[in-house]
Scaffold this motif. Sequence first.
Motif, PDB file in Angstrom:
ATOM      1  N   GLY A 188       0.828  -1.217   0.000  1.00 20.87           N
ATOM      2  CA  GLY A 188       0.000   0.000   0.000  1.00 20.87           C
ATOM      3  C   GLY A 188       0.848   1.246   0.000  1.00 20.87           C
ATOM      4  O   GLY A 188       2.057   1.201   0.268  1.00 20.87           O
ATOM      5  N   ASP A 189       0.208   2.381  -0.290  1.00 22.01           N
ATOM      6  CA  ASP A 189       0.930   3.639  -0.462  1.00 22.01           C
ATOM      7  C   ASP A 189       1.696   4.093   0.768  1.00 22.01           C
ATOM      8  O   ASP A 189       2.651   4.853   0.684  1.00 22.01           O
ATOM      9  N   SER A 190       1.277   3.586   1.949  1.00 23.73           N
ATOM     10  CA  SER A 190       1.916   4.051   3.168  1.00 23.73           C
ATOM     11  C   SER A 190       3.249   3.359   3.449  1.00 23.73           C
ATOM     12  O   SER A 190       3.947   3.714   4.392  1.00 23.73           O
ATOM     13  N   ALA A 191       3.594   2.355   2.609  1.00 20.02           N
ATOM     14  CA  ALA A 191       4.820   1.595   2.879  1.00 20.02           C
ATOM     15  C   ALA A 191       6.017   2.523   2.968  1.00 20.02           C
ATOM     16  O   ALA A 191       6.225   3.370   2.110  1.00 20.02           O
ATOM     17  N   ALA A 192       6.769   2.340   4.072  1.00 14.96           N
ATOM     18  CA  ALA A 192       7.936   3.214   4.263  1.00 14.96           C
ATOM     19  C   ALA A 192       8.985   2.892   3.208  1.00 14.96           C
ATOM     20  O   ALA A 192       9.276   1.743   2.943  1.00 14.96           O
ATOM     21  N   ALA A 193       9.498   3.907   2.595  1.00  9.06           N
ATOM     22  CA  ALA A 193      10.531   3.686   1.583  1.00  9.06           C
ATOM     23  C   ALA A 193      11.560   4.801   1.691  1.00  9.06           C
ATOM     24  O   ALA A 193      11.283   5.863   2.221  1.00  9.06           O
ATOM     25  N   GLU A 194      12.758   4.503   1.179  1.00  9.33           N
ATOM     26  CA  GLU A 194      13.777   5.553   1.177  1.00  9.33           C
ATOM     27  C   GLU A 194      13.370   6.601   0.157  1.00  9.33           C
ATOM     28  O   GLU A 194      12.638   6.305  -0.790  1.00  9.33           O
ATOM     29  N   GLU A 195      13.884   7.797   0.351  1.00  6.86           N
ATOM     30  CA  GLU A 195      13.504   8.867  -0.565  1.00  6.86           C
ATOM     31  C   GLU A 195      14.120   8.627  -1.942  1.00  6.86           C
ATOM     32  O   GLU A 195      15.315   8.381  -2.056  1.00  6.86           O
ATOM     33  N   VAL A 196      13.271   8.663  -2.969  1.00 10.83           N
ATOM     34  CA  VAL A 196      13.763   8.420  -4.327  1.00 10.83           C
ATOM     35  C   VAL A 196      14.091   9.770  -4.973  1.00 10.83           C
ATOM     36  O   VAL A 196      13.271  10.685  -4.930  1.00 10.83           O
ATOM     37  N   PRO A 197      15.303   9.920  -5.572  1.00 11.32           N
ATOM     38  CA  PRO A 197      15.609  11.195  -6.227  1.00 11.32           C
ATOM     39  C   PRO A 197      14.557  11.533  -7.284  1.00 11.32           C
ATOM     40  O   PRO A 197      14.146  10.667  -8.055  1.00 11.32           O
ATOM     41  N   ASP A 198      14.121  12.778  -7.259  1.00 11.68           N
ATOM     42  CA  ASP A 198      13.065  13.192  -8.172  1.00 11.68           C
ATOM     43  C   ASP A 198      13.655  14.212  -9.160  1.00 11.68           C
ATOM     44  O   ASP A 198      14.094  15.295  -8.776  1.00 11.68           O
ATOM     45  N   LEU A 199      13.693  13.830 -10.438  1.00 11.67           N
ATOM     46  CA  LEU A 199      14.293  14.734 -11.430  1.00 11.67           C
ATOM     47  C   LEU A 199      13.223  15.415 -12.276  1.00 11.67           C
ATOM     48  O   LEU A 199      13.480  15.834 -13.408  1.00 11.67           O
ATOM     49  N   SER A 200      12.005  15.514 -11.735  1.00  6.49           N
ATOM     50  CA  SER A 200      10.918  16.001 -12.588  1.00  6.49           C
ATOM     51  C   SER A 200      11.068  17.474 -12.995  1.00  6.49           C
ATOM     52  O   SER A 200      10.408  17.925 -13.915  1.00  6.49           O
ATOM     53  N   SER A 201      11.964  18.198 -12.332  1.00  6.18           N
ATOM     54  CA  SER A 201      12.127  19.591 -12.789  1.00  6.18           C
ATOM     55  C   SER A 201      13.314  19.737 -13.750  1.00  6.18           C
ATOM     56  O   SER A 201      13.655  20.834 -14.155  1.00  6.18           O
ATOM     57  N   LEU A 202      13.921  18.620 -14.098  1.00  7.53           N
ATOM     58  CA  LEU A 202      15.065  18.683 -15.026  1.00  7.53           C
ATOM     59  C   LEU A 202      14.587  18.655 -16.477  1.00  7.53           C
ATOM     60  O   LEU A 202      13.865  17.753 -16.899  1.00  7.53           O
ATOM     61  N   ARG A 203      14.997  19.662 -17.249  1.00  6.52           N
ATOM     62  CA  ARG A 203      14.721  19.699 -18.698  1.00  6.52           C
ATOM     63  C   ARG A 203      16.049  19.475 -19.407  1.00  6.52           C
ATOM     64  O   ARG A 203      17.024  20.166 -19.102  1.00  6.52           O
TER      65      ARG A 203
END
Length: 739
Positions: free
Chosen positions: A180-195
């Motif tokens: 489920g969505d609440s599962a603890a996970a390490e922070e995943v790098p987010d490159l969504s602002s990279l063009r």
Amino acid sequence: MPLELIQDLSRAWLAEQSKADHVLLLLLATTIISYNLWSRLFSKPPDIPLEFWYHVPQATGALTVSREKKAEARNIAHVFKERNLDIVILWGTQSGRAQLLARRLAKDLRDTFALRALAADLNDFDPARLSDLAPTQPVGFVLSTYGDGDPSDNTNALWTFLHAAAAQKDKDEYEKKKNGDSAAAEEVPDLSSLRYVLFGLGNSNYRLYNRVGTTVDSLLQRLGAVRFGPAGTGDDAGGETENDFVSWRREVQGALQMELGLTVQEPRYRPAFEVQHDASVASEGVYLGEPNASLLNCGGTRRRIADAKVPTAMPVTSARRLWETEGRLCLHMELDLGTDRFVKYKTGDHLAIWPSNPDHEVRRLLAAAGLLGRAHVPMFITPAGGDGDCEIPVPSPTTPDALFRYYLEITGRVSLETASALADFAPSPAALAGLKSVVADPDTFRTVVSAARLTLADLLEEVGRDDPWDTLPVSFLLERMGPMRPRYYSISSSAAVHPRTVSITAVADKPPITWEGAPTRGCYGLATGYLSALERAVTGAAAPDGAPEDGPSYALDGPRGLLSGGNLLASVRESPFKLPTKSTAPIIMVGAGTGVAPFRAFVQERVRRREVGQEVGRTLLFMGFRNEGVDFIYKEDWEAWRRTLGAEVFGYWTAFSREPGREKEYVQDLVRTHAEEVMRLLEETGCRFYICGSAGMARDVVCALGRMRAEVTGKSEEEAMEWVKRLRKFKTLLEDVWG
Ligand SMILES: Cc1cc2nc3c(=O)[nH]c(=O)nc-3n(C[C@H](O)[C@H](O)[C@H](O)COP(=O)(O)O)c2cc1C
């Protein structure tokens, strides 16, 4: 077991022993202690493995740099802000081409749109901070593929980061799906602002064409980054990288115009560098060809010795021709590593050699560019304007002669783009007309310039006739010609047998000679031409004044006599192409032409192991040459080593592809003939299968392996190729190939 019980038992045992038993026990203990003492104090240290002592402390790329640099300077978003940049083009290169193209792209964006564009080394930035970039801070990647589909050294950090981040994202998604969505996970790098936009350099003769470009592109997107333009690829196989790049850049310009709402500037040449000649500068501080400050005015001994990558002057202690035909020759050269403890190698490493350009090419370019009169006048090179690419590709101050002789690759083929850009500096209407006639149509350019291998000096002479191009800015030459890069050779000696001497094996094409002892067009094989000239000088084989068959001449003494007495500039490059640690592990080696060089080192090392009493495992060598009587190299060595090791340990076989009256045979045919033993050995723990030679040969051998596996297992060829992939993954299959 309780302590009291042990004590009781030993007391009972001792009580039962006779006096004679006690004496015997005492004797045994004394013998063991004496043996240990004796071997520690008086025995020779083991002869092998010497590699341990000769391990080269190689620079480890991004990690080493990152520790030294401040975190802020390595944050690309910070650099954008601090230098008020509009775009950064990052290059990942092994032999310099991606760097050159990245710089050209940055310059083009500055000239066309007045963008503040910076071209920079990927290694200068922390890849984890790519996520700090805003969508208004676009990035270009220009990345080459090397080795066997591998990233260049300076792309390693980005490569590792992207793979780890994508794996983390996979794991995160899996956990969420499962728990489920609440599962603890390490922070995943987010490159969504990279063009970004991306251009990959490769060669389709290689099995994994442009793997780095494609992989980085898909990993960036996996992590949310958005590519706002096309993903370009430059294929070196047909020499089309330049043209591919120019087409891609045109599309990127269009995409950027849309993305950033840019307007095109009035087209005119804006130099990237300011060049000022200054005859009054003290000569000691002028770079006359020294590769860096550590070798400036130091009489051959470098001052800063802590980096094995810094080239050093190495004396050629012996040189001989292994074979010679009308058009080609093969050299075996031995070099002394000297006494600097940082200059070391391991069996299987490469030697990087820094050549210089031939005299006639230097002279012709100086004359064609109208610089003959100032050839030795010092000049300072500084970045033009504040917002540009501040990295100067060559040492400064230097002289035009040193620039063309040592620092720039001037013998490469001139590209259509560079030729077209010359129009701004044509010295006369006739020269301009001549230039236009060759650049107007790409097909004409391909036949008249590319196929004829015209260099820039050739073209300037050809279209300028007797007019020197004296308005041609030195900056233009710095922007268009890549910095001189070393050429790599597989070391053909074993570090365990010759720890302070390396040998290399090189084939040189003899340049076609038609007038005054100078090649008409271009220069074939820069480093090999240089090595042949050095060989002639070292062995005294040079004819006076360079007879035509001797090929071009070079300033072999180097700057300020740094290389006099038969030295060349070289350094060791670490390679993963290594023997198994256990000498009993079987090895299978496949090489064609000079591709047998590292195998000479491998077998030499195994012979040494045998000589010092170690057991040596099955050693198979499959070699391919053209003609038995001509280019079959190191024949005596193989024979002698088979006598030492015995045919049951060392077996070698040869295939000849141009033997008159015989059917063509290739190395892959030999491997197939020995399929049974090869497949059996590959099942043994620790077995390694090595391939060295051209990329095409390596591909054929790998296909043969796959087919053999399919035949043995009765499975499909696809499944067999999966097995080959695993061999590669687990380093059972190792390749050292070139394009
Ligand atoms: C030793 C060697 C290995 C290479 N391996 C590959 C490869 O696996 N895949 C590929 O597409 N190109 C390969 N290439 C071709 C290079 O990517 C191509 O020459 C490129 O233009 C080099 O760019 P660079 O000078 O920026 O490093 C290889 C080239 C060499 C010399």
